[in-house]
Enzyme design. Structure first.
Site, PDB file in Angstrom:
ATOM      1  N   GLU A 140       7.229  37.403  79.208  1.00  0.00           N
ATOM      2  CA  GLU A 140       6.319  36.662  78.318  1.00  0.00           C
ATOM      3  C   GLU A 140       5.242  35.949  79.143  1.00  0.00           C
ATOM      4  OE1 GLU A 140       6.022  36.929  75.190  1.00  0.00           O
ATOM      5  OE2 GLU A 140       7.955  37.624  74.462  1.00  0.00           O
TER       6      GLU A 140
ATOM      7  N   TRP B 174       1.336  42.916  74.372  1.00  0.00           N
ATOM      8  CA  TRP B 174       2.755  43.083  74.681  1.00  0.00           C
ATOM      9  C   TRP B 174       3.079  44.527  75.057  1.00  0.00           C
ATOM     10  CZ3 TRP B 174       6.467  40.536  76.583  1.00  0.00           C
ATOM     11  CH2 TRP B 174       7.793  40.900  76.415  1.00  0.00           C
TER      12      TRP B 174
ATOM     13  N   TYR C  91      11.263  48.921  70.582  1.00  0.00           N
ATOM     14  CA  TYR C  91      11.407  47.498  70.888  1.00  0.00           C
ATOM     15  C   TYR C  91      11.522  46.702  69.582  1.00  0.00           C
ATOM     16  CZ  TYR C  91      10.158  42.744  72.176  1.00  0.00           C
ATOM     17  OH  TYR C  91      10.156  41.379  72.299  1.00  0.00           O
TER      18      TYR C  91
END
Length: 198
Positions: free
Chosen positions: A46, A54, A24
């Site tokens: 988000e 995350w 990522y």
């Protein structure tokens, strides 16, 4: 051999040894996004991430894609109470009623923005005059959690009916979709991202 090469690559401090996280970081984080479907995906993810790490969301991302209609805002906007209840039983996503409801609310607000501006892309990038902000942070400590721009963005999105879109979430979104280059200057992705001026 590839593994030892990977360990010598200098990455941002927040990026752990997790391969999913590294992929990522190396291929997505900070790359300017102008595709509305992908922008909607990041908006949903988000919001789901609020209060969580995350990496937790990244591990659930593929499942989110499956149950959130491939992040099609038109389809998500039509989710019924029955569909929401079903999602809240699904361990593959963050089972938080407020967050799931917010995803549906945000899909509806997203469609209104598209209608008004022609695309969500045109709207969201207007906060940085359609051009990524190039930061020069040397360490993780220097990177802010929010800025004046993310404050303005949050205020405007809330006014338009979006939920789970506080300034910190907005800034994380800005980082993810390349509105700001927050790779630290010693990171191997800093210069390549800097070249992507739009």
């Amino acid at each position: 051999m590839a593994k030892s090469k990977s360990s010598t690559i200098k990455r941002c401090e927040w990026c752990s040894n997790d391969e999913l996280y590294q992929a990522y970081h190396d291929h997505e984080w900070g790359v300017p996004v102008h595709d509305d479907r992908l922008l909607f995906e990041f908006l949903i993810l988000e919001g789901a991430q609020a209060g969580l790490s995350w990496i937790t969301i990244l591990k659930k991302r593929e499942h989110y894609k499956k149950v959130f209609a491939d992040f099609d805002p038109v389809k998500v906007a039509r989710f019924t109470e029955t569909k929401i209840e079903k999602l809240l039983q699904d361990p593959g996503i963050v089972r938080n009623r407020l967050k799931v409801n917010a995803a549906v609310t945000n899909a509806k607000a997203f469609l209104k923005v598209q209608k008004e501006f022609g695309s969500f892309d045109k709207y969201i990038w207007s906060f940085v005059d359609q051009k990524p902000i190039q930061n020069t942070f040397k360490t993780l400590k220097e990177i802010p959690a929010k800025t004046d721009i993310s404050d303005q963005m949050s205020k405007d999105l809330k006014k338009r009916g979006f939920k789970f879109i506080g300034s910190t979430i907005c800034y994380a979104l800005m980082q993810a979709i390349g509105m700001v280059n927050d790779h630290t200057t010693d990171c191997h992705r800093y210069k390549p991202i800097k070249k992507l001026s739009h």
